[in-house]
Design a protein around this motif. Structure first.
Motif, PDB file in Angstrom:
ATOM      1  N   ALA A 196      -8.154  38.848  22.827  1.00  0.00           N
ATOM      2  CA  ALA A 196      -7.087  39.282  24.245  1.00  0.00           C
ATOM      3  C   ALA A 196      -7.819  40.083  25.073  1.00  0.00           C
ATOM      4  O   ALA A 196      -7.553  39.172  26.498  1.00  0.00           O
ATOM      5  N   PRO A 197      -8.823  41.290  25.535  1.00  0.00           N
ATOM      6  CA  PRO A 197      -9.190  40.635  26.890  1.00  0.00           C
ATOM      7  C   PRO A 197     -10.558  40.006  26.877  1.00  0.00           C
ATOM      8  O   PRO A 197     -10.475  39.934  28.021  1.00  0.00           O
ATOM      9  N   LEU A 198     -10.676  39.430  25.750  1.00  0.00           N
ATOM     10  CA  LEU A 198     -11.872  38.578  26.356  1.00  0.00           C
ATOM     11  C   LEU A 198     -11.233  37.821  27.542  1.00  0.00           C
ATOM     12  O   LEU A 198     -11.783  36.862  27.460  1.00  0.00           O
TER      13      LEU A 198
ATOM     14  N   THR B  28      -9.123  37.353  35.128  1.00  0.00           N
ATOM     15  CA  THR B  28      -7.902  38.493  36.290  1.00  0.00           C
ATOM     16  C   THR B  28      -8.742  39.012  36.115  1.00  0.00           C
ATOM     17  O   THR B  28     -10.010  39.745  35.346  1.00  0.00           O
ATOM     18  N   HIS B  29      -9.247  39.980  37.500  1.00  0.00           N
ATOM     19  CA  HIS B  29     -11.009  41.378  37.569  1.00  0.00           C
ATOM     20  C   HIS B  29      -9.868  42.447  37.333  1.00  0.00           C
ATOM     21  O   HIS B  29     -10.511  42.950  36.755  1.00  0.00           O
ATOM     22  N   GLN B  30      -9.036  42.440  36.820  1.00  0.00           N
ATOM     23  CA  GLN B  30      -8.338  43.670  36.642  1.00  0.00           C
ATOM     24  C   GLN B  30      -8.635  44.093  35.313  1.00  0.00           C
ATOM     25  O   GLN B  30      -8.889  45.580  34.819  1.00  0.00           O
ATOM     26  N   VAL B  31      -8.716  43.053  33.964  1.00  0.00           N
ATOM     27  CA  VAL B  31      -9.451  43.594  33.047  1.00  0.00           C
ATOM     28  C   VAL B  31     -11.154  43.551  32.931  1.00  0.00           C
ATOM     29  O   VAL B  31     -11.762  42.441  33.204  1.00  0.00           O
ATOM     30  N   ALA B  32     -11.892  44.547  33.272  1.00  0.00           N
ATOM     31  CA  ALA B  32     -13.483  44.564  32.977  1.00  0.00           C
ATOM     32  C   ALA B  32     -13.939  45.298  31.597  1.00  0.00           C
ATOM     33  O   ALA B  32     -14.549  46.279  32.185  1.00  0.00           O
TER      34      ALA B  32
END
Length: 108
Positions: A33-35, A41-45
């Motif tokens: 999911a985070p990958l 999106t750039h909100q998940v880094a």
């Protein structure tokens, strides 16, 4: 007194392998999911360290839940659910603590 023979040891080893496989696959699926989100999106880094800590926490919690469920398997169903829920809540609390410092604010 009960003594384990070689069949018990082999059966336990096979169960352990299946448990490790299940927990490993579940951890990998959750970490997808985070990958995937990082691609859109750039909100998940997340960094590699974030993925490593998440994998360690998820796999540890999964194995602890399985171990707890087996240890209380002979008890009432509600006791089994409560024990596994306690382990799961501890993992969620640790996740939140590592993410945003809900209870302990270090350095402030």
């Amino acid at each position: 007194m009960h003594t384990a023979d070689s069949r018990d040891a082999v059966a336990h080893k096979g169960t352990l392998r299946i448990d490790l496989l299940r927990v490993g696959l579940a951890t990998a699926v959750i970490l997808l999911a985070p990958l995937v989100a990082m691609q859109f999106t750039h909100q998940v880094a997340w960094t590699g360290f974030d993925f490593a800590i998440a994998a360690l926490l998820l796999s540890g919690a999964g194995l602890a839940c399985l171990r707890t469920a087996r240890r209380v398997a002979h008890r009432q169903p509600w006791q089994r659910i409560a024990a596994v829920a306690a382990v799961a809540l501890a993992a969620v609390w640790l996740w939140l603590e590592l993410a945003v410092g809900v209870l302990f604010k270090l350095g402030s």
